[in-house]
Design an enzyme around this catalytic site. Structure first.
Site, PDB file in Angstrom:
ATOM      1  N   HIS A 198       0.798  -1.217   0.000  1.00 40.18           N
ATOM      2  CA  HIS A 198       0.000   0.000   0.000  1.00 40.18           C
ATOM      3  C   HIS A 198       0.829   1.265   0.000  1.00 40.18           C
ATOM      4  O   HIS A 198       0.402   2.286  -0.528  1.00 40.18           O
ATOM      5  CB  HIS A 198      -1.092  -0.083   1.058  1.00 40.18           C
ATOM      6  CG  HIS A 198      -2.192  -0.931   0.519  1.00 40.18           C
ATOM      7  ND1 HIS A 198      -3.284  -0.404  -0.121  1.00 40.18           N
ATOM      8  CD2 HIS A 198      -2.264  -2.265   0.356  1.00 40.18           C
ATOM      9  CE1 HIS A 198      -4.009  -1.385  -0.603  1.00 40.18           C
ATOM     10  NE2 HIS A 198      -3.413  -2.540  -0.314  1.00 40.18           N
ATOM     11  N   GLU A 440     -10.358 -11.354  -8.035  1.00 42.92           N
ATOM     12  CA  GLU A 440      -8.947 -11.256  -7.638  1.00 42.92           C
ATOM     13  C   GLU A 440      -8.455 -12.545  -6.980  1.00 42.92           C
ATOM     14  O   GLU A 440      -7.301 -12.657  -6.585  1.00 42.92           O
ATOM     15  CB  GLU A 440      -8.697 -10.037  -6.753  1.00 42.92           C
ATOM     16  CG  GLU A 440      -9.649  -9.854  -5.597  1.00 42.92           C
ATOM     17  CD  GLU A 440      -9.416  -8.544  -4.836  1.00 42.92           C
ATOM     18  OE1 GLU A 440      -8.395  -7.876  -5.040  1.00 42.92           O
ATOM     19  OE2 GLU A 440     -10.285  -8.214  -4.013  1.00 42.92           O
ATOM     20  N   ASP A 464      -4.017  -8.548  -6.684  1.00 44.67           N
ATOM     21  CA  ASP A 464      -4.200  -9.765  -5.907  1.00 44.67           C
ATOM     22  C   ASP A 464      -4.308 -10.987  -6.808  1.00 44.67           C
ATOM     23  O   ASP A 464      -3.782 -12.042  -6.477  1.00 44.67           O
ATOM     24  CB  ASP A 464      -5.438  -9.652  -5.010  1.00 44.67           C
ATOM     25  CG  ASP A 464      -5.119  -8.916  -3.723  1.00 44.67           C
ATOM     26  OD1 ASP A 464      -4.083  -9.232  -3.120  1.00 44.67           O
ATOM     27  OD2 ASP A 464      -5.883  -8.014  -3.340  1.00 44.67           O
ATOM     28  N   CYS A 511      -8.961  -2.976 -12.512  1.00 43.45           N
ATOM     29  CA  CYS A 511      -8.608  -1.903 -11.583  1.00 43.45           C
ATOM     30  C   CYS A 511      -7.287  -2.174 -10.864  1.00 43.45           C
ATOM     31  O   CYS A 511      -6.903  -1.424  -9.981  1.00 43.45           O
ATOM     32  CB  CYS A 511      -9.719  -1.668 -10.568  1.00 43.45           C
ATOM     33  SG  CYS A 511      -9.937  -3.050  -9.450  1.00 43.45           S
TER      34      CYS A 511
HETATM   35  C1  PEP Z   1      -6.202  -5.460  -6.698  1.00 37.23           C
HETATM   36  O1  PEP Z   1      -6.040  -6.412  -5.942  1.00 37.23           O
HETATM   37  O2  PEP Z   1      -5.838  -5.444  -7.891  1.00 37.23           O
HETATM   38  C2  PEP Z   1      -6.838  -4.235  -6.210  1.00 37.23           C
HETATM   39  C3  PEP Z   1      -7.137  -3.245  -7.014  1.00 37.23           C
HETATM   40  O3  PEP Z   1      -7.084  -4.177  -4.872  1.00 37.23           O
HETATM   41  P1  PEP Z   1      -5.989  -3.807  -3.762  1.00 37.23           P
HETATM   42  O4  PEP Z   1      -4.726  -3.444  -4.484  1.00 37.23           O
HETATM   43  O5  PEP Z   1      -6.587  -2.706  -2.979  1.00 37.23           O
HETATM   44  O6  PEP Z   1      -5.894  -5.082  -3.005  1.00 37.23           O
HETATM   45 MG    MG Z   2      -7.100  -6.526  -4.056  1.00 35.88          MG
END
Ligand code: PEP
Ligand code: MG
Length: 591
Positions: A198, A440, A464, A511
C-alpha cells in the site's frame, strides 16, 4: 548502484530523509562533555516544538481529507509529543546519563513501548505503533538538517534544504503512508515491500517515484545524502558522482516535462485513433485523490478503497460518518461517478479494533468479506452508508476478494435486507446502486460464468489476482519477480474473464495497477477491455496511449501475446510495440 523493485515510475535526484525504525535501533550515543547538556536540551525542545507545529497542520489536513474523527489518531500523537512527563524523562536522560537528545528520546520511548507491550490488552499493545510514530517524528526533526560533521559525507554534492526530499525507510506502514503528504516528498526508497504494497500504491497515486526491496539501504544512507531514485528501473544510487547526478537530473527534467504535456489532454475523451471510446477511471484512497482524479481528467472513480478511512480511526466509524464521507467523495469524483469498494481489511492492512491477529499467512487468511461474515454488523453499516450516498451521484458498490458463489449470495441478501430496512425506516437511499464482484482470487476467475449470473458488473483486481495465481506474496521482495503482470498466465486468465463478460454483456473494469502500465494496457485494450481504472497519476498517459493506437493494431498485439510462452518474450515483444506506438510513453512505463 543498489538494485530493488521499481514500484512507482519516474526519476528523481534529492536528499535522503530517513524514517528511522527507532525502536531498538543502534547503540546509545553519549555527549562529549557536560557543557553540551544545555544545548542538547534546547535542541530537543526545538524538535518538540517543530513536531507540534507539523502535527497541528497534519491534523487539520487529515480532518479536511478524511473528516474530524479520523484526525483523532494524530491528536493523540500531539498529546504524546507534549506530555510533560515524557519531556522531563528525556531531559533527565540527557542531563544524568549524558546521552544525545536522539539517544535520550530513544531510551525513554523504548521504555514506554516496553510498558505498553506488557499490558495484556490488544488496544494498548497496538499503541506501540503510535509510540514509534511519535518518536520517529521528533527524531526526524533532530536529524533533519545534519551539519557536515554528522553527515560525514563531504566528498559528494549535498544541497540539503534546496533539494527535493527522498524518504528512506525500512518499511512504510499504511498509517505512516497516510502522513506522507505532509512532507514535500519527491521519492521513496524502502527495504521491504513490493510493487502492490500500500505504500507503493500511495506513492503512485501521488506520482512519486519509488523503489522497494532495496536490501540494506538503511545502512548505506545518512540523512542529507544526495541520492538518485529511478522508479522505472528499480535503481537507487547513493552519493552519485557529478556525472551521474547531472545525467539523472536531465532525465528527471524530461520526465516532468512529459508529464506536464500529457496532463494537457485532461479535457479530451479517451478515444483510439480509429474512434473506439474507452473509459479511463481512477483508483482513489481518500478525498484528495478524488480531487486529483478530477484534475487529471479521469472519467470517474473506478475503485474507491474505503480501508483508509478505517485505518485512521480508533474504532469503527459509524453510519452517519461513513455516509457523510462517501457523500463528499462522490461529490468530488469526476462526473460524480464512484465505485465504492466495501472494506478490504486484512493482508497488509489491519486495525486494532477488529482484534489482534497473528496469522501465519495473513494474505490467505481472515481478510476482506471473510471478516464480515463474522462481523455482519460492520458490513451492514457500510452497505447502508453506501446506499445512502448513492443519491448524490452515480454510485456502485464493489465486493472484494470474492471466492465462491455462496459468498456473493450472502452479500446480495445483505444488500437486499439493508434496502428494505432503509425503506421501512424512511431513510432516503438510491435503489439503483449496482453491485459488482472483484475478480482477484483465481477461484472466482475459473467460475466466472456462475458469478456473472448473480452480479451487475465485474472488476478485475490484478494485483491480488497475480499474487494468488502465482502463489507468491506481492509484498515479499524475494518472490516479487513472480508477481509479473506481463506473463502468459495472467494474460490468459484475464482474457478468459473478459470473454465471459463480453458473452454476457456484463460491464468489466481492470482496476489493478497493470491497467495503468502502458505495455499491459495495450494488450488489455486489444483483448476488448474498455474500462481501465488506475492511480490518478497514470490517467493522462493511458489516455495518450489509447489515442496513439488503432483497435485492430491492439487486437493484433493481444492475439500475438496470447501465443507466447514466457514473460521475457512478452516483455520484449511489447517493448517493441510500445516503441512503435509511442516512443515517449516508453519512458514512463514500469512493471
Ligand atoms: C487489486 O487487488 O488489484 C486491487 C485493485 O485491490 P488492492 O490493491 O486494494 O488489493
Ligand atoms: Mg485486491
Amino acid at each position: 548502484m543498489l538494485k530493488g523493485i521499481g514500484v512507482s515510475p519516474g526519476v528523481v535526484v534529492g536528499v535522503a530523509y530517513r524514517v528511522e525504525s527507532v525502536l531498538g535501533a543502534g547503540e546509545p550515543q553519549s555527549l562529549e562533555s557536560a557543557a553540551m547538556v544545555p544545548g542538547e536540551i534546547a535542541r530537543f525542545d526545538r524538535a518538540v516544538e517543530e513536531t507540534t507545529v507539523e502535527l497541528e497542520t497534519f491534523v487539520q489536513r487529515i480532518a479536511l481529507e478524511l473528516g474530524t474523527p479520523a484526525a483523532d489518531i494524530f491528536k493523540t500523537h500531539l498529546q504524546m509529543v507534549n506530555d510533560p512527563e515524557m519531556t522531563a524523562r528525556v531531559h533527565a536522560a540527557i542531563e544524568k546519563k549524558r546521552l544525545t537528545a536522539l539517544s535520550a528520546l530513544q531510551s525513554v520511548m523504548n521504555a514506554y513501548a516496553a510498558q505498553f507491550a506488557r499490558i495484556d490488552q490488544d488496544y494498548f499493545r497496538e499503541r506501540v505503533t503510535d509510540v514509534r510514530d511519535v518518536m520517529t517524528r521528533i527524531g526526524s526533526h533532530l536529524t533533519r538538517k545534519p551539519g557536515p560533521a554528522e553527515n560525514g559525507n563531504g566528498a559528494t554534492e549535498s544541497h540539503a534544504g534546496e533539494e527535493p526530499v527522498i524518504l528512506v525507510a525500512h518499511e512504510i506502514l499504511p498509517s505512516q503512508a497516510m502522513s506522507l503528504g505532509n512532507l514535500a516528498i519527491a521519492g521513496i526508497v524502502t527495504e521491504t515491500g513490493g510493487s502492490t504494497s500500500h505504500a507503493a500504491i500511495l506513492a503512485r497515486s501521488r506520482g512519486i517515484p519509488a523503489v522497494s526491496g532495496v536490501d540494506g539501504i538503511m545502512n548505506d544512507v545518512v540523512a542529507g545524502d544526495l541520492m538518485v531514485v529511478d522508479g522505472r528501473e528499480g535503481h537507487v544510487i547513493v552519493r552519485p558522482d557529478r556525472e551521474a547526478t547531472s545525467a539523472y537530473r536531465k532525465v528527471q527534467r524530461e520526465f516532468f516535462l512529459l508529464k506536464d504535456r500529457l496532463v494537457a489532454n485532461r479535457d479530451q475523451p479517451a478515444v483510439s485513433c480509429d474512434g473506439t471510446h474507452v473509459e479511463v477511471l481512477a483508483n482513489i484512497n481518500n478525498l484528495a485523490d478524488a480531487q486529483a482524479a478530477d484534475s487529471v481528467g479521469a472519467a470517474g472513480v473506478g475503485l474507491f478503497r474505503t480501508e483508509y478511512l478505517f485505518l485512521t480511526h480508533h474504532d469503527v466509524p459509524g453510519e452517519e460518518e461513513q455516509y457523510e464521507y462517501y457523500r463528499q467523495i462522490v461529490l468530488s469524483s469526476p462526473n460524480k461517478t464512484t465505485t465504492i469498494r466495501t472494506l478490504d481489511l486484512g493482508g497488509d492492512k489491519t486495525v486494532p479494533y477488529l482484534g489482534r491477529r497473528n496469522e501465519p499467512n495473513p494474505f490467505m487468511g481472515w481478510r476482506s468479506v471473510r471478516i464480515f461474515f463474522e462481523n455482519p454488523k460492520l458490513l451492514v453499516t457500510q452497505i447502508r452508508a453506501i446506499l445512502r450516498a448513492g443519491r448524490h451521484g452515480k454510485v456502485s458498490m464493489l465486493f472484494p476478494m470474492i471466492t465462491t458463489v455462496e459468498e456473493l449470495r450472502r452479500l446480495n441478501t445483505m444488500v437486499k435486507e439493508a434496502k428494505s430496512n432503509l425503506r421501512r425506516e424512511g431513510v432516503p437511499f438510491a435503489d439503483d446502486v449496482k453491485t459488482g464482484v472483484m475478480v482477484e482470487v483465481p477461484a472466482a476467475a475459473v467460475c466466472i460464468d456462475a458469478l456473472l449470473r448473480e452480479t451487475d458488473f465485474i472488476s478485475i483486481g490484478s494485483n491480488d489476482l497475480i499474487q494468488y495465481l502465482v502463489a507468491a506474496d506481492r509484498d515479499n521482495p524475494k518472490v516479487a519477480h513472480l508477481c509479473e503482470p506481463l506473463s502468459p498466465s495472467i494474460f490468459r486468465i484475464i482474457n478468459m474473464v473478459l470473454e465471459a463478460c463480453q458473452r454476457t454483456g456484463t460491464p468489466v473494469t481492470v482496476c489493478g495497477e497493470m491497467a495503468g502500465q502502458p505495455r499491459a494496457a495495450l494488450v488489455l485494450f486489444g483483448m476488448g477491455l474498455r474500462r481501465f481504472s488506475m492511480s490518478p497519476a497514470f490517467v493522462p498517459q493511458i489516455k495518450a496511449l489509447i489515442a496513439s493506437v488503432t483497435t485492430a493494431q491492439a487486437e493484433r498485439f493481444a492475439h500475438h501475446v496470447l501465443q507466447l510462452s514466457t514473460s521475457d518474450e512478452i516483455r520484449a515483444y511489447l517493448s517493441e510495440r510500445l516503441h512503435e506506438v509511442s516512443a515517449e510513453l516508453e519512458a514512463i512505463d514500469f512493471a
